[in-house]
Write an enzyme that holds these catalytic residues in place. Sequence first.
Site, PDB file in Angstrom:
ATOM      1  N   TYR A  70       8.904  -2.324  11.156  1.00 16.21           N
ATOM      2  CA  TYR A  70       8.146  -2.028   9.931  1.00 16.21           C
ATOM      3  C   TYR A  70       8.057  -0.614   8.822  1.00 16.21           C
ATOM      4  O   TYR A  70       8.201  -0.307   7.795  1.00 16.21           O
ATOM      5  CB  TYR A  70       6.752  -1.882  10.104  1.00 16.21           C
ATOM      6  N   LEU A 106      -4.414  -7.259  13.447  1.00 17.75           N
ATOM      7  CA  LEU A 106      -6.185  -7.673  12.287  1.00 17.75           C
ATOM      8  C   LEU A 106      -6.275  -6.017  12.797  1.00 17.75           C
ATOM      9  O   LEU A 106      -7.656  -5.536  12.440  1.00 17.75           O
ATOM     10  CB  LEU A 106      -6.380  -8.459  13.006  1.00 17.75           C
ATOM     11  N   ASP A 127      -5.121   0.337   6.283  1.00 20.18           N
ATOM     12  CA  ASP A 127      -6.457  -0.776   6.921  1.00 20.18           C
ATOM     13  C   ASP A 127      -6.923   0.969   8.160  1.00 20.18           C
ATOM     14  O   ASP A 127      -8.157   0.341   7.508  1.00 20.18           O
ATOM     15  CB  ASP A 127      -5.093  -0.316   8.135  1.00 20.18           C
ATOM     16  N   ASP A 141       0.676  -1.618   0.208  1.00 24.11           N
ATOM     17  CA  ASP A 141      -0.010   0.405  -0.236  1.00 24.11           C
ATOM     18  C   ASP A 141       0.589   1.289   0.087  1.00 24.11           C
ATOM     19  O   ASP A 141       0.741   2.668  -0.762  1.00 24.11           O
ATOM     20  CB  ASP A 141      -1.127  -0.382   1.186  1.00 24.11           C
TER      21      ASP A 141
HETATM   22  C1  GLA Z   1       0.393  -2.627   8.739  1.00 24.78           C
HETATM   23  C2  GLA Z   1       0.188  -1.046   7.787  1.00 24.78           C
HETATM   24  C3  GLA Z   1      -0.621  -1.630   6.308  1.00 24.78           C
HETATM   25  C4  GLA Z   1       0.177  -2.483   5.128  1.00 24.78           C
HETATM   26  C5  GLA Z   1      -0.022  -3.783   6.431  1.00 24.78           C
HETATM   27  C6  GLA Z   1       1.236  -4.532   4.762  1.00 24.78           C
HETATM   28  O1  GLA Z   1      -1.664  -3.247   9.019  1.00 24.78           O
HETATM   29  O2  GLA Z   1      -0.713  -0.795   8.740  1.00 24.78           O
HETATM   30  O3  GLA Z   1      -1.321   0.233   5.497  1.00 24.78           O
HETATM   31  O4  GLA Z   1       1.072  -1.547   5.020  1.00 24.78           O
HETATM   32  O5  GLA Z   1       0.919  -3.678   7.183  1.00 24.78           O
HETATM   33  O6  GLA Z   1       0.146  -4.631   4.273  1.00 24.78           O
END
Ligand code: GLA
Length: 394
Positions: A225, A127, A175, A39
């Site tokens: 992340y 989640l 998300d 994303d």
């Molecule tokens: C987390 C982030 C999202 C996305 C996912 C991985 O949930 O909040 O923005 O990058 O990881 O796809």
Amino acid sequence: MTKYHELIRQFIGIYGGTEEGIRIFEAPGRINLIGEHIDYNGGHVLPVALEMTNVVIARPNGTDRLNLAATSLPDRVSADIHALENYKNLPWGSYQCGVAYVLQQKGYSIVGCDLLYHGTVPYGAGLSSSASIEVATAVALAKLGGRDELNMVEIALLAQEAENKYVGMKCGIMDQFAAAMAKKNHAIFLDCSTLEYRYVPLELGDYTIVITNTNAPHKLTESQYNQRRAECEQALAVINANGGNYPHLCSMSLDELESFKRCFKEEARVLYRRARHCVTEEARTVESLKALESGDIETFGKLLCEANISIRDDYEATGKELDAVFDIAMGIDGVIGSRMTGGGFGGCNISIVRKDRVEPFKKIMEEEYTKAVGYAPSFYQSNAGEGAREVYLK
Ligand code: GLA
């Protein structure tokens, strides 16, 4: 008594008063079917909201304070609405204060109010419990502040901004978008470079999705992340410094990416692998949409497995717990697809399991996972839920 009536009772127990003026807001958690970690690389994603949600019971209190409480925690926060920048490092409550701060900065009027949170989205499991809290809070505060008609895409963007700038997690838009915009019984096919989207019926025929929570201890997820995100930016910078002119990694084809491979020196090969995950994941996501829309669940499942291998080997965002779930799932009869979902580094896996094999799946998974990792997983099943909303009691 519905769960809402029980929550209203608890709210009055904490804050006093009567039911008058109380409003209820709710936003869901999500899984992502495919399109992971792209994303923020201009790619497509395919999230589905869950029926597990965060509920906010809210009432204006006529003061200058936002008072926060939760049904599952002893923490209480009382934040000054004229100094909302000061609550960045709370053990609990920073998401809410961050959302209030960003809304206020963008011209939404924030009024003092009492808020009680109740969540059924497991916390820290990948989640999107945090996005659902953010989006539910944004809707509650915007409406209590007098906005009746909300632009839900804008709400998602403001919630993301709160998480990026206030909490410091450099997440993409998936998300918050899912929490704000989801539609019952549907997945959302979202182009994160334009925010164009469409709803796709989630119909899996004889199959269903089983969510397996690794229950892995939550550690360093945010820093890992943010590191992946930085690596993607560096990979794009290498490509564009060598004659490329790409707005983001997902705008490249695999052939194009390969033509830049020589530009990645030995020590930068890891960046190349990160980029390769993004480029191949984008292609898989587009293909998955086609498979899903044409009812070809087998192909859909196969693409999910390929996605898991890519994020495990090229993106290195799984970890031993998620790898164990994937390996075990692949050996269970009736499973046609399996992958980690969400941010990774622990968290949850989704497996596409034949409906009549769900119970054996859980039994085998529980036994083998516990043997491999030392503690048990948890399982969830959910229909595709709806996005953020105000709840009206009859
Ligand atoms: C987390 C982030 C999202 C996305 C996912 C991985 O949930 O909040 O923005 O990058 O990881 O796809």
